[in-house]
Design a protein around this motif. Structure first.
Motif, PDB file in Angstrom:
ATOM      1  N   THR A  31     -19.200   4.704   5.726  1.00 40.88           N
ATOM      2  CA  THR A  31     -18.674   4.055   6.922  1.00 40.88           C
ATOM      3  C   THR A  31     -19.709   4.214   8.031  1.00 40.88           C
ATOM      4  OG1 THR A  31     -16.350   4.429   6.347  1.00 40.88           O
ATOM      5  CG2 THR A  31     -16.860   4.067   8.675  1.00 40.88           C
ATOM      6  N   ARG A  40     -18.831   9.566   5.147  1.00 34.27           N
ATOM      7  CA  ARG A  40     -18.220   9.196   3.864  1.00 34.27           C
ATOM      8  C   ARG A  40     -16.724   8.920   3.977  1.00 34.27           C
ATOM      9  NH1 ARG A  40     -21.223   9.768  -0.696  1.00 34.27           N
ATOM     10  NH2 ARG A  40     -23.241  10.798  -0.495  1.00 34.27           N
ATOM     11  N   THR A  41     -16.137   9.174   5.142  1.00 30.76           N
ATOM     12  CA  THR A  41     -14.699   8.939   5.313  1.00 30.76           C
ATOM     13  C   THR A  41     -14.427   7.437   5.361  1.00 30.76           C
ATOM     14  OG1 THR A  41     -14.583  10.952   6.636  1.00 30.76           O
ATOM     15  CG2 THR A  41     -12.685   9.468   6.720  1.00 30.76           C
ATOM     16  N   PRO A  42     -13.583   6.899   4.474  1.00 31.43           N
ATOM     17  CA  PRO A  42     -13.324   5.457   4.488  1.00 31.43           C
ATOM     18  C   PRO A  42     -12.471   5.037   5.681  1.00 31.43           C
ATOM     19  CG  PRO A  42     -11.993   6.540   2.799  1.00 31.43           C
ATOM     20  CD  PRO A  42     -12.908   7.589   3.356  1.00 31.43           C
ATOM     21  N   PRO A  80      -5.516   6.318  10.751  1.00 34.86           N
ATOM     22  CA  PRO A  80      -4.395   7.130  11.248  1.00 34.86           C
ATOM     23  C   PRO A  80      -4.816   8.229  12.211  1.00 34.86           C
ATOM     24  CG  PRO A  80      -4.296   6.871   8.856  1.00 34.86           C
ATOM     25  CD  PRO A  80      -5.648   6.409   9.291  1.00 34.86           C
ATOM     26  N   LEU A  81      -6.110   8.586  12.232  1.00 33.17           N
ATOM     27  CA  LEU A  81      -6.604   9.653  13.095  1.00 33.17           C
ATOM     28  C   LEU A  81      -7.044   9.155  14.462  1.00 33.17           C
ATOM     29  CD1 LEU A  81      -8.811  11.509  10.444  1.00 33.17           C
ATOM     30  CD2 LEU A  81      -6.455  12.031  11.089  1.00 33.17           C
ATOM     31  N   PRO A 106       1.056   6.976   6.330  1.00 39.32           N
ATOM     32  CA  PRO A 106       1.141   8.379   6.665  1.00 39.32           C
ATOM     33  C   PRO A 106       1.640   8.576   8.085  1.00 39.32           C
ATOM     34  CG  PRO A 106      -1.148   7.632   6.699  1.00 39.32           C
ATOM     35  CD  PRO A 106      -0.336   6.522   6.131  1.00 39.32           C
ATOM     36  N   GLU A 111       0.795  -1.214   0.000  1.00 37.55           N
ATOM     37  CA  GLU A 111       0.000   0.000   0.000  1.00 37.55           C
ATOM     38  C   GLU A 111       0.837   1.277   0.000  1.00 37.55           C
ATOM     39  OE1 GLU A 111      -2.352  -0.464   3.480  1.00 37.55           O
ATOM     40  OE2 GLU A 111      -3.528  -2.129   2.639  1.00 37.55           O
ATOM     41  N   VAL A 123      -9.749   3.380   5.830  1.00 38.57           N
ATOM     42  CA  VAL A 123      -8.301   3.565   5.667  1.00 38.57           C
ATOM     43  C   VAL A 123      -7.876   4.982   6.017  1.00 38.57           C
ATOM     44  CG1 VAL A 123      -8.427   4.193   3.216  1.00 38.57           C
ATOM     45  CG2 VAL A 123      -6.356   3.102   4.114  1.00 38.57           C
ATOM     46  N   GLU A 124      -8.764   5.962   5.872  1.00 38.71           N
ATOM     47  CA  GLU A 124      -8.435   7.338   6.232  1.00 38.71           C
ATOM     48  C   GLU A 124      -8.711   7.612   7.707  1.00 38.71           C
ATOM     49  OE1 GLU A 124     -10.228  10.191   3.633  1.00 38.71           O
ATOM     50  OE2 GLU A 124      -9.603   9.127   1.819  1.00 38.71           O
ATOM     51  N   LEU A 125      -9.631   6.873   8.308  1.00 38.42           N
ATOM     52  CA  LEU A 125      -9.941   7.057   9.724  1.00 38.42           C
ATOM     53  C   LEU A 125      -8.837   6.506  10.628  1.00 38.42           C
ATOM     54  CD1 LEU A 125     -13.732   6.172  10.003  1.00 38.42           C
ATOM     55  CD2 LEU A 125     -12.684   8.337  10.666  1.00 38.42           C
TER      56      LEU A 125
END
Length: 269
Positions: free
Chosen positions: A193, A205-207, A213-214, A157, A153, A209-211
Motif C-alpha cells: 500500500t 504491507r497493510t492492505p 477501519p482504523l 469489524p 464481505e 481493507v485493514e486500514l
C-alpha cells in the motif's frame, strides 16, 4: 489486437466477465442473437481481467459475475470510472436480487432465461436512447454497492477504540513514523500500500481493507477500490469530457480518479 469501437456504425460495446467459460460463451451467444448491433470485448475470465478490459476499452455495458476470483463483480464495479452500465450476474444471491429490484440497475440469474435476458436487453436499449444523467447513474450504483458489499464481505469489524495516529513504514534500516494527518492518500499497489505525503512516497504491507477501519471516516474516504483520500488535503475536483470525476490534492501534482460508486461524496463540490 486493439479493439476499435464502432460508434459510427451505432455499435454498442459489451464485456462479459465470468470464471465459468461455458456460461460466458452461452450468454454471449444469446446476447448476440437478441442484439445484433452488440459488439464484444474478449471474455474476462476473472475480476482482475475484467477491470483491465473495462479500463482499456470502456464498454457501454459490462455483465459482471458477482463471485469471481481475484476481484468480485462488486469490486470491479467499484473501480469503474467511465459511463459503463453494469448488469450483475448471480447464481444464487437472493439479497442481490432484492437490492436490484429496488434500484435501477439490472441483474441476471444464471443461467439466464431467454425472456429475462430479452427484458434486460430492452432495458439497456431504452437507457441508451434516453438522455443520460451521469450523476443519477452514479447514485444508483453507489446505493446498490453500499447495500451489497457488506453482505458479500461479511459483518464489518467494530470501530476501534482509538483511531490510527501514526503510520510506520520501513526503508532499509530506517523506520519512518508518519503522522496520519500528513498522509494525502493511501493507494493499493500490488502487494503493498502506497502511503503518499506531500514530500515522499512510502510503502507498507497493510492492505487498504485493514486500514479503513482504523482511519477517521470523517477525514479519510474511499474514492476508488484501491484509493483512500485524506479530505483535509483536498483542494478541488474536475470532470472531464466523459463526465469522469478527478480529485486535486494540495502539494500533489497528479489528479486522482473517483470511481462511479463514490462520486456522490463530492456532489457539493
Amino acid at each position: 489486437m486493439h479493439l476499435q469501437r464502432l460508434k459510427e456504425a451505432d455499435m454498442t460495446l459489451a464485456l462479459i466477465a465470468d470464471d465459468e467459460p461455458a456460461l460466458a460463451r452461452h450468454l454471449q451467444r444469446e446476447l448476440a442473437a437478441l442484439w445484433p448491433d452488440l459488439q464484444f470485448t474478449p471474455l474476462a475470465r476473472h475480476g482482475v481481467e475484467a477491470a483491465e478490459l473495462i479500463a482499456a476499452h470502456r464498454p457501454d455495458v459490462a455483465f459482471l459475475d458477482i463471485q469471481m476470483p481475484g476481484l468480485t463483480g462488486l469490486e470491479v464495479a467499484q473501480g469503474i470510472e467511465g459511463a459503463t452500465r453494469v448488469v450483475f450476474v448471480t447464481a444464487y444471491d437472493e439479497y442481490a436480487v432484492q437490492a436490484f429490484e429496488q434500484q435501477a440497475l439490472d441483474y441476471l440469474l444464471k443461467p439466464a432465461k431467454a425472456d429475462r435476458l430479452l427484458r434486460c436487453v430492452q432495458r439497456l436499449q431504452l437507457a441508451q436512447q434516453a438522455t443520460a444523467v451521469p450523476e443519477l447513474a452514479d447514485d444508483r450504483l453507489a446505493q446498490v454497492l453500499r447495500q451489497l458489499l457488506p453482505a458479500a464481505e461479511g459483518t464489518a469489524p467494530a470501530a476501534p477504540a482509538q483511531r490510527l495516529r501514526w503510520v510506520r513504514a520501513s526503508a532499509g534500516e530506517l523506520m519512518h513514523q508518519i503522522p496520519v494527518e500528513e498522509v494525502l492518500f493511501f493507494q493499493a499497489d500490488d502487494k503493498y500500500t502506497v502511503v503518499q505525503t506531500a514530500t515522499a512516497e512510502h510503502l507498507i504491507r497493510t492492505p487498504i481493507v485493514e486500514l479503513l477501519p482504523l482511519l477517521d471516516p470523517e477525514v479519510f474516504v474511499q474514492v476508488h477500490r484501491s484509493t483512500v483520500v485524506n479530505l483535509a488535503h483536498l483542494t478541488g475536483t474536475r470532470r472531464d469530457e466523459a463526465s469522469r470525476l478527478y480529485l486535486r490534492l494540495r502539494d500533489f501534482s497528479r489528479e486522482l480518479p473517483v470511481s462511479r460508486a463514490y462520486v456522490h461524496l463530492f456532489k457539493a463540490m
